[in-house]
Design a protein around this motif. Structure first.
Motif, PDB file in Angstrom:
ATOM      1  N   CYS A 133       0.685  -1.168   0.224  1.00 41.20           N
ATOM      2  CA  CYS A 133      -0.024   0.041  -0.122  1.00 41.20           C
ATOM      3  C   CYS A 133       0.800   1.489   0.071  1.00 41.20           C
ATOM      4  O   CYS A 133       0.193   2.382  -0.061  1.00 41.20           O
ATOM      5  N   TYR A 134       2.105   1.251  -0.239  1.00 43.69           N
ATOM      6  CA  TYR A 134       2.870   2.342  -0.066  1.00 43.69           C
ATOM      7  C   TYR A 134       2.943   3.162  -1.094  1.00 43.69           C
ATOM      8  O   TYR A 134       2.863   4.594  -1.191  1.00 43.69           O
ATOM      9  N   ARG A 135       2.635   2.657  -2.428  1.00 43.87           N
ATOM     10  CA  ARG A 135       2.472   3.256  -3.580  1.00 43.87           C
ATOM     11  C   ARG A 135       0.922   2.903  -3.841  1.00 43.87           C
ATOM     12  O   ARG A 135       0.315   1.615  -4.124  1.00 43.87           O
ATOM     13  N   THR A 136       0.081   3.542  -4.218  1.00 42.24           N
ATOM     14  CA  THR A 136      -1.191   3.630  -4.814  1.00 42.24           C
ATOM     15  C   THR A 136      -1.538   4.224  -6.271  1.00 42.24           C
ATOM     16  O   THR A 136      -0.891   5.254  -6.618  1.00 42.24           O
ATOM     17  N   PRO A 137      -2.345   3.679  -7.206  1.00 39.92           N
ATOM     18  CA  PRO A 137      -3.070   2.611  -7.016  1.00 39.92           C
ATOM     19  C   PRO A 137      -2.206   1.189  -7.370  1.00 39.92           C
ATOM     20  O   PRO A 137      -2.604   0.230  -6.726  1.00 39.92           O
ATOM     21  N   GLY A 184       2.842   3.297  -8.528  1.00 38.64           N
ATOM     22  CA  GLY A 184       1.834   4.396  -8.150  1.00 38.64           C
ATOM     23  C   GLY A 184       2.574   5.455  -7.392  1.00 38.64           C
ATOM     24  O   GLY A 184       3.848   5.607  -7.439  1.00 38.64           O
ATOM     25  N   LYS A 185       1.708   6.339  -7.018  1.00 40.09           N
ATOM     26  CA  LYS A 185       2.048   7.340  -6.271  1.00 40.09           C
ATOM     27  C   LYS A 185       2.667   7.158  -4.995  1.00 40.09           C
ATOM     28  O   LYS A 185       1.985   6.223  -4.218  1.00 40.09           O
ATOM     29  N   ARG A 186       3.842   7.742  -4.301  1.00 40.89           N
ATOM     30  CA  ARG A 186       4.055   7.303  -2.989  1.00 40.89           C
ATOM     31  C   ARG A 186       3.146   7.989  -1.873  1.00 40.89           C
ATOM     32  O   ARG A 186       2.727   9.074  -2.103  1.00 40.89           O
ATOM     33  N   ASN A 187       3.101   7.302  -0.903  1.00 41.95           N
ATOM     34  CA  ASN A 187       2.596   7.687   0.340  1.00 41.95           C
ATOM     35  C   ASN A 187       3.569   7.512   1.561  1.00 41.95           C
ATOM     36  O   ASN A 187       4.122   6.553   1.872  1.00 41.95           O
ATOM     37  N   SER A 235       4.353  -2.327  12.908  1.00 36.43           N
ATOM     38  CA  SER A 235       3.379  -1.536  11.718  1.00 36.43           C
ATOM     39  C   SER A 235       3.456  -0.279  11.985  1.00 36.43           C
ATOM     40  O   SER A 235       3.228   0.285  10.840  1.00 36.43           O
ATOM     41  N   ASN A 236       3.489   0.347  13.090  1.00 38.80           N
ATOM     42  CA  ASN A 236       3.294   1.768  13.222  1.00 38.80           C
ATOM     43  C   ASN A 236       4.178   2.504  12.724  1.00 38.80           C
ATOM     44  O   ASN A 236       4.252   3.816  12.347  1.00 38.80           O
ATOM     45  N   VAL A 237       5.529   1.917  12.397  1.00 42.30           N
ATOM     46  CA  VAL A 237       6.680   2.753  11.676  1.00 42.30           C
ATOM     47  C   VAL A 237       6.933   2.118  10.343  1.00 42.30           C
ATOM     48  O   VAL A 237       7.868   2.495   9.633  1.00 42.30           O
ATOM     49  N   LEU A 238       6.082   1.032   9.669  1.00 44.45           N
ATOM     50  CA  LEU A 238       6.411   0.449   8.435  1.00 44.45           C
ATOM     51  C   LEU A 238       6.572   1.079   7.461  1.00 44.45           C
ATOM     52  O   LEU A 238       7.504   1.025   6.415  1.00 44.45           O
ATOM     53  N   ILE A 239       5.390   1.808   7.042  1.00 49.30           N
ATOM     54  CA  ILE A 239       5.672   2.812   6.141  1.00 49.30           C
ATOM     55  C   ILE A 239       6.575   3.930   5.991  1.00 49.30           C
ATOM     56  O   ILE A 239       7.369   4.122   4.962  1.00 49.30           O
ATOM     57  N   GLU A 240       6.899   4.488   7.211  1.00 51.14           N
ATOM     58  CA  GLU A 240       7.838   5.331   7.231  1.00 51.14           C
ATOM     59  C   GLU A 240       9.502   4.686   6.937  1.00 51.14           C
ATOM     60  O   GLU A 240      10.168   5.308   6.466  1.00 51.14           O
ATOM     61  N   ILE A 241       9.510   3.406   7.372  1.00 54.21           N
ATOM     62  CA  ILE A 241      10.876   2.722   7.183  1.00 54.21           C
ATOM     63  C   ILE A 241      10.702   2.482   5.400  1.00 54.21           C
ATOM     64  O   ILE A 241      11.844   2.517   5.024  1.00 54.21           O
ATOM     65  N   GLN A 242       9.559   2.031   4.869  1.00 54.15           N
ATOM     66  CA  GLN A 242       9.499   1.872   3.636  1.00 54.15           C
ATOM     67  C   GLN A 242       9.994   2.884   2.635  1.00 54.15           C
ATOM     68  O   GLN A 242      10.456   3.055   1.585  1.00 54.15           O
ATOM     69  N   ASP A 243       9.637   4.158   3.180  1.00 57.52           N
ATOM     70  CA  ASP A 243       9.855   5.502   2.487  1.00 57.52           C
ATOM     71  C   ASP A 243      11.355   5.739   2.343  1.00 57.52           C
ATOM     72  O   ASP A 243      11.795   6.627   1.807  1.00 57.52           O
ATOM     73  N   THR A 244      12.074   4.865   3.137  1.00 54.07           N
ATOM     74  CA  THR A 244      13.485   5.308   2.865  1.00 54.07           C
ATOM     75  C   THR A 244      14.274   4.463   1.805  1.00 54.07           C
ATOM     76  O   THR A 244      15.458   4.744   1.742  1.00 54.07           O
ATOM     77  N   LEU A 245      13.586   3.593   1.303  1.00 52.81           N
ATOM     78  CA  LEU A 245      14.092   2.585   0.295  1.00 52.81           C
ATOM     79  C   LEU A 245      14.275   3.117  -0.956  1.00 52.81           C
ATOM     80  O   LEU A 245      13.678   3.977  -1.528  1.00 52.81           O
ATOM     81  N   ARG A 246      15.410   2.939  -1.347  1.00 56.88           N
ATOM     82  CA  ARG A 246      15.676   3.286  -3.092  1.00 56.88           C
ATOM     83  C   ARG A 246      14.839   2.661  -3.830  1.00 56.88           C
ATOM     84  O   ARG A 246      14.154   1.449  -3.524  1.00 56.88           O
ATOM     85  N   SER A 247      14.275   3.164  -5.062  1.00 56.42           N
ATOM     86  CA  SER A 247      13.121   2.789  -5.769  1.00 56.42           C
ATOM     87  C   SER A 247      13.368   1.626  -6.757  1.00 56.42           C
ATOM     88  O   SER A 247      12.348   1.034  -7.115  1.00 56.42           O
ATOM     89  N   SER A 248      14.581   0.995  -6.806  1.00 58.39           N
ATOM     90  CA  SER A 248      14.923  -0.228  -7.613  1.00 58.39           C
ATOM     91  C   SER A 248      15.799  -0.736  -6.784  1.00 58.39           C
ATOM     92  O   SER A 248      16.829  -0.481  -6.166  1.00 58.39           O
ATOM     93  N   PRO A 249      15.440  -2.205  -6.444  1.00 61.89           N
ATOM     94  CA  PRO A 249      14.159  -2.980  -6.901  1.00 61.89           C
ATOM     95  C   PRO A 249      13.001  -2.541  -6.058  1.00 61.89           C
ATOM     96  O   PRO A 249      13.128  -1.599  -5.085  1.00 61.89           O
ATOM     97  N   PRO A 250      11.900  -2.514  -6.813  1.00 64.88           N
ATOM     98  CA  PRO A 250      10.369  -2.081  -5.892  1.00 64.88           C
ATOM     99  C   PRO A 250      10.424  -2.221  -4.479  1.00 64.88           C
ATOM    100  O   PRO A 250      10.921  -2.978  -4.106  1.00 64.88           O
TER     101      PRO A 250
END
Length: 483
Positions: free
Chosen positions: A92-96, A101-104, A259-274
């Motif tokens: 769900c980090y990127r939607t749709p 998709g767009k980053r959240n 889980s309360n920090v999962l998205i914030e951790i995921q937002d630190t990852l480089r875009s490749s690989p997905p």
């Protein structure tokens, strides 16, 4: 200095314009923000730092309440649920589309993009109240571990029957002072080194606890354990058995909370690989690694202490000797919690600072960055609002920790409050919405049943922790009672 700041702001605007036209610079990502450099290693370190926290110290006590049958089963069940729902949330980090998709950028952004409405407010309340609770809980636990070093040395010199009473309040002030300095690390991207140090420390003190447990089992093989845990009429009353069982579920839920920090951790990852693919791998590495330690610590700790297992198996002083090894273990806990505190606080910091910049974009106090150079650190950025507001936050959480310094009950309440909404409900609901799962289908029914069962677990765990807190508060005097 002002000119330098203006140049940086101009560069940021130019970067956004380039991103909008598809010409992404070498130092800028597809959304115009600074290039993300996170990897599987850094994400796994963040997760391990977030998951292997103070919760591991209460697992021997939790197993003592549940026994040899239910204890390991509940641990494995929470592990499986946490990993499964983390894979749903990672998509769900990127939607749709989860890849293009767009980053959240935050958990609330993800819920807003997939569900909307009042659920966004519900998510915000659940997430940020939980993060504040974790800040308080880690301040309590960090100070307990610091004080335990002094108590361990006292027991070694004065004898194991000595009172060795040490107040935690001074150590809470020390812990808070360290956090005030580290809180000036601007964001998650700059926090990777602290997470790696904290993750190493978590392995260190877990291993020490395991080693001490094995040694105690060899010395005292006749410790009383049972299939169903503490015995009614022998160890506890019937009511205590029920309440402690409920509370132990909250403690285990807290032990798996990230889980309360999962998205914030995921937002630190480089875009490749997905990002979603890397995050799923990191979640598997983090959850499986911690589960091994949890089962070992919980089961061996229970085998070492039996039904009389202390609430915190390194600071509750089931272990006295070798005192130097107990000291090392507690120092490792304190260092780990210093890093874990920062991992859980960053979403709060970013939320408040982003909202403030949006509300007062012309304020130099809020928006201007000053470049300073220090002998060891090198060049770093300072923002006056960040200094004032983050210092205020650390001080307030430290004062609240001093008012209610109850380890097991507090951890259980935090775990119960956060487990269902953040770990289960929102990932399940967003997956159903994103994947367009037909209402009434077998997958839809299975996911809804999982969510309902976890809701029941959270409710009973919260009730057990509230009852425990009520009992603790009844004879407690803030700033006077010492442990």
């Amino acid at each position: 200095m002002a000119l330098e700041t203006e140049h940086k702001n101009a560069f940021a605007v130019e970067s956004v314009e380039l991103a909008e036209h598809g010409d992404v610079g070498k130092n800028v990502d597809d959304d115009g923000r600074e290039k993300r450099t996170g990897t599987l290693l850094t994400a796994s370190a963040h997760i391990i730092t977030a998951v292997i926290g103070s919760g591991v110290l209460s697992l021997a006590w939790a197993n003592a309440q549940l026994g040899w049958v239910a204890g390991p089963v509940v641990l494995m069940a929470f592990s499986g649920i946490t990993w499964f729902t983390s894979t749903l949330l990672a998509d769900c980090y990127r939607t749709p589309d989860p890849v293009t998709g767009k980053r959240n950028y935050t958990y609330m952004d993800v819920v807003r993009a997939n569900l909307g409405g009042l659920k966004v407010l519900f998510c915000g309340v659940a997430q940020y109240c939980n993060l504040i609770g974790v800040s308080i809980g880690y301040t309590i636990t960090g100070s307990i571990s610091m004080a335990a070093v002094q108590r361990s040395d006292c027991f070694h010199s004065e004898g194991h029957v000595a009172r060795c009473i040490v107040s935690n309040y001074g150590f809470m002030a020390i812990f808070a002072s360290i956090q005030i300095v580290l809180s000036q690390i601007p964001n998650f991207h700059k926090l990777w080194w602290l997470s790696i140090v904290a993750a190493v420390m978590s392995f260190a003190y877990s291993s020490i606890g395991l080693g001490l447990s094995i040694a105690r089992i060899a010395e005292r093989p006749d410790v009383r354990t049972t299939l169903t845990g503490v015995t009614v009429g022998v160890d506890v009353s019937g009511a205590q058995k029920v309440w402690r069982t409920f509370q132990s579920l909250g403690n285990i839920a807290f032990a798996y909370s990230f889980s309360n920090v999962l998205i914030e951790i995921q937002d630190t990852l480089r875009s490749s690989p997905p990002e979603n693919q890397v995050m799923k791998k990191a979640s598997f590495v983090g959850v499986s690694t911690t589960t091994v330690f949890y089962v070992l610590c919980g089961c061996l700790g229970y085998a070492a202490f039996g039904n009389a297992a202390p609430g915190n198996f390194l600071t509750g002083f089931g272990f006295y000797e070798p005192f130097w090894l107990v000291d090392i273990g507690n120092v490792c806990i304190a260092i780990h919690l210093v890093g874990a505190y920062q991992v859980f606080c960053q979403p709060i910091y970013q939320f408040v600072e982003t909202k403030s910049r949006g509300r007062w974009p012309e304020s130099s106090f809020i928006c201007r960055e000053y470049s300073l150079r220090a002998p060891v650190v090198g060049e770093f950025s300072v923002n006056l609002f960040r200094v004032v507001w983050r210092t205020w936050y650390v001080v307030v959480t430290a004062v609240l920790a001093m008012i209610f310094p109850f380890f097991n009950d507090f951890l259980g309440l935090i775990g119960a409050f956060a487990f269902w909404p953040l770990t289960v409900y929102f990932p399940v609901e967003m997956y159903i919405a994103q994947a367009k799962i037909p209402r009434g289908s077998s997958v839809w029914i299975g996911l809804k049943m999982l969510s309902f069962v976890c809701l029941v677990i959270s409710v009973v765990a919260a009730l057990g922790s509230i009852q425990g807190l009520a009992t603790d508060v009844s004879d407690y005097k803030p700033f006077k009672t010492v442990g």
